[in-house]
Structures are given as C-alpha cells and as structure tokens.
Enzyme design. Structure first.
Site, PDB file in Angstrom:
ATOM      1  N   ASP A  16       0.820  -1.216   0.000  1.00  0.00           N
ATOM      2  CA  ASP A  16       0.000   0.000   0.000  1.00  0.00           C
ATOM      3  C   ASP A  16       0.851   1.263   0.000  1.00  0.00           C
ATOM      4  OD1 ASP A  16      -2.365  -1.487   0.021  1.00  0.00           O
ATOM      5  OD2 ASP A  16      -2.386  -1.601   2.199  1.00  0.00           O
ATOM      6  N   ARG A  35      -0.395   2.387  16.106  1.00  0.00           N
ATOM      7  CA  ARG A  35      -0.740   3.377  15.094  1.00  0.00           C
ATOM      8  C   ARG A  35      -0.683   4.836  15.595  1.00  0.00           C
ATOM      9  NH1 ARG A  35       0.756  -0.095  12.076  1.00  0.00           N
ATOM     10  NH2 ARG A  35      -0.507  -1.054  10.444  1.00  0.00           N
ATOM     11  N   ASP A  47      -7.292   1.456  10.679  1.00  0.00           N
ATOM     12  CA  ASP A  47      -6.091   2.284  10.753  1.00  0.00           C
ATOM     13  C   ASP A  47      -6.304   3.696  10.230  1.00  0.00           C
ATOM     14  OD1 ASP A  47      -4.573   0.395  11.996  1.00  0.00           O
ATOM     15  OD2 ASP A  47      -3.623  -0.360  10.173  1.00  0.00           O
ATOM     16  N   SER A  78      -1.612  -9.959   3.718  1.00  0.00           N
ATOM     17  CA  SER A  78      -1.134  -8.690   4.266  1.00  0.00           C
ATOM     18  C   SER A  78      -0.751  -8.925   5.718  1.00  0.00           C
ATOM     19  CB  SER A  78      -2.235  -7.624   4.173  1.00  0.00           C
ATOM     20  OG  SER A  78      -1.828  -6.431   4.806  1.00  0.00           O
TER      21      SER A  78
END
Length: 395
Positions: A15, A95, A124, A173
C-alpha cells in the site's frame, strides 16, 4: 502558491509503496518524504523500508521508537489488561504512536500535508486521521480516495517496477511489531477457509509443540513485567524472549471474527505469544493483591480503556482519566507468577506477592484465629430482603 510537499507514513509494504508514484501522478506532489517507524518489527523489514524509501522518495527518515512503544503503549496496556473482543491489541496500540512520529517529521520538514496508505474499510485510517487532524494537518489517503483494490495495486506496482513481496500467489497482508503479528487478505477473508500453517511465523502449531511442559516465572513491579525466569531484562529483550519461549510451545494464536470500528465484521488472524502469557499472568496477580471492589470496577475500566485504545482515541480526556485510575491500582501489583506452557495452552501454577491480600491463617479450615460463631450474626442478615419478599408471598 500551494505547497507540494507531503510526508507519508511508510512501511515499505504494498500500500505505502504504490502511494509514492500515486502521490506524484494523481495528486501532483513535487516532493515526497517517507517516514518508517520501528516499533519492533523484524530488522530486515525496517532495513527494507529504509532502502525502499530512499530509493523511491525524495527524502526518507527511519525512526527507532521501540522502547517508546513499549514504555508508552505496551506497558500501559498490560496494566489495563488491554484486549479487544478477546485478543491482545498490537496494531491498534502502535498506530497513534507512529502517527505522532509522522507529525514530528512534518513539522521538521515544514509540510502542511501528511499521507497514509490505509483503506477506507479498516480501522487504521481512523487511528491515523485522529492524530493528524488533532495536529491540524491536511490528509491524503490514496487507497481510500481512489477506491483501490489490492489486485489493482499489485498490477500498478509491477507496471512501475516497484519491488513488493506481495503478489497474486501470495496475497497476504502482514502487520507486525514486537507485541503482535496480524495476517489477513487473500483466502483468509473467507471465514470458513482453514488457514495454512505457512502463514504463521511466531508460533508452532499445538500439535507440533514439544510433548514436555515448560515452566516459566514472570516477576512484576507496579504492574510492569521486569524479570523472566529470574533474569531482569529491558522491555524489548523481555518481550522478544518470551515471544520465542511461548511461541515454540504453540501459545498465542487467535483466529476470530472481529467487529471493526466501522461496523464491518472481518476475519482476523493474530500471533501474540508474549502478550498472551503476560496478560494472563498480570490478571492473575491482580486477583491476589487488589480488593474485590477494585477488581470489579477495574474490569469496567479495562474494557473502556481497551475500546478507546482500539479506536486510537489516545487523546480522549477519558483515556487520560482511565490511565490515572489504572496507575493507582498498579502501585501494589508487585510479585511473581509461575506458568506452565504446553501445546498451545497455559496454566498458572502459583503466584506470590508481599502485597497479597490472601491470609492462609484466616482462610484455613484448621485455624481458630477467626471465631466461626461470629458468622452467625452476618448470616442472620444475609439475603434478608429476598427472604422477606419470599415469605410475604406465602401469606
């Protein structure tokens, strides 16, 4: 004239890698600054992100935030028994910290815009956006804004000669830091699909784990783990060693249906050996040293703390207040817990603490320290209102 510099949260994965040409081609940015934040992911992953950032972007930073992540995110989570829908949080804890580091670089670079590679379906995006908006930055999110699919991204990366480890044959992922490893994507999106053993990296299957029980001892000071099997270790070394020990015994896997913040249900697979053991040990030690009222109220606090942490709302005033309460309770959470690990399971063998509220003398059936006749008066009043109500119905 509008500034054309953007700071991108960069992991080096699919990404964020395709974000770099997208930010140039579709958004018109002249200068792209990438920032990789090390929160305990594999060293080769950090190196790969650094090399790729330097190759693809105009400027790159790699920030070592491992100890900060442990001190400011993991240890508070242990104190609050942090878990969401039954699993220890990892990505959610990291995060906001990563976003804060991005903001620092944006300030240093004099940029007005920050970017991330999050999709519009996950959690996220909200965790990053909350921090970025709180700091007053404009946000660009190509995956979300262009409504991109993973298959499109893989083709786009190939067309632009961007090296990525993900392909149509390997669509998984993976997000990893020292506390947790999550695996999703590909056929794993089907809740009925049985995950192949190859997706796991930190844990062996319970069937392949040793046939012998492995015993360990964990010592806590003020709710924080400080020693493993009698050896005092710094945070990162402690967690990595416990990940290794618990993982080889098949401890620390979760395969679950999770409710995302947006309301979507998703199939999520996690590995978190050290987190699984530490949270179990911590909860057990709390039961020895905290009062019944403290435990009951802290259970409510822990649930709310975990919900806010999962959402990334670390600057919510309530979150600060909950942390203050938790820290107060942890002043007495000092002691040791002995645990047995065996084929994917763990059992608390015993616990000890100088602050423990347990009294063997008082509770023993062979002790006369407490006169048992004193309980008669208590018993006379016990359940009084229910007895009165029941008797009144007989009239």
């Amino acid at each position: 004239m509008e500034q054309k510099r953007v700071v991108l949260a960069f992991s080096g994965g699919l990404d964020t890698s395709v974000c770099i040409p997208l930010l140039r081609e579709h958004y018109g940015f002249d200068e792209i600054v990438t920032v990789a934040v090390d929160v305990g992911q594999p060293e080769e992953e950090v190196i790969r992100a650094t090399e790729k950032g330097r190759m693809l972007a105009d400027n790159h930073y790699t920030i070592d935030a491992k100890e900060k992540y442990i001190a400011e995110c993991i240890f508070p989570s242990i104190k609050a028994n942090g878990s969401y829908e039954g699993y220890p949080m990892g990505t959610a804890l990291a995060r906001p910290l990563i976003a804060e580091e991005i903001v620092k670089i944006a300030e240093k670079e004099g940029a007005f815009t920050v970017a991330h590679g999050c999709t519009g379906k996950g959690n996220d995006q909200l965790r990053f956006d909350f921090i970025f908006r709180s700091a007053g930055y404009k946000i660009v999110a190509p995956m979300r804004e262009m409504n991109l699919t993973r298959e499109w991204e893989i083709c786009y990366a190939q067309e632009h000669n961007i090296p990525v480890s993900v392909g149509k044959e390997n669509p998984y992922s993976v997000d990893e830091n020292c506390w947790s490893r999550s695996i999703e994507g590909g056929r794993l999106e089907d809740p009925a699909f049985h995950p192949p053993e190859e997706i796991y990296a930190w844990t062996v299957s319970p069937q392949a784990a040793p046939d012998a029980v492995e015993k360990i001892r964990i010592e806590f000071e003020q709710g924080v783990p400080v020693a493993l099997n009698g050896e005092r270790l710094p945070g990162i070394a402690f967690i990595r060693e416990l990940n290794r020990i618990a993982g080889r015994n098949g401890v620390g896997r979760n395969d679950m249906i999770e409710d995302r913040i947006l309301g979507l249900k998703a199939r999520e697979i996690y590995e978190h050996p050290a987190a699984t053991v530490l949270l179990a040990a911590h909860r057990d030690l709390e039961r020895l040293v905290l009062t019944r009222s403290e435990l009951a109220f802290k259970h409510i606090v822990d649930d709310k703390w975990s919900e806010l942490a999962y959402m990334g709302l670390v600057h919510e005033p309530l979150f600060y207040a909950l942390n203050a309460f938790v820290d107060t309770t942890q002043e007495r959470v000092n002691g040791a817990v002995d645990i047995a690990l065996y084929k994917g399971g763990l059992t608390v063998l015993g616990r000890s603490s100088d602050a423990g509220l347990y009294s063997g003398d008082l509770v023993s059936f062979d002790s006369t320290t407490i006169d048992q006749n004193h309980a008669v008066g208590f018993s006379n009043y016990f359940g009084l209102q229910a007895r009165l109500l029941k008797n009144s119905k007989k009239c």
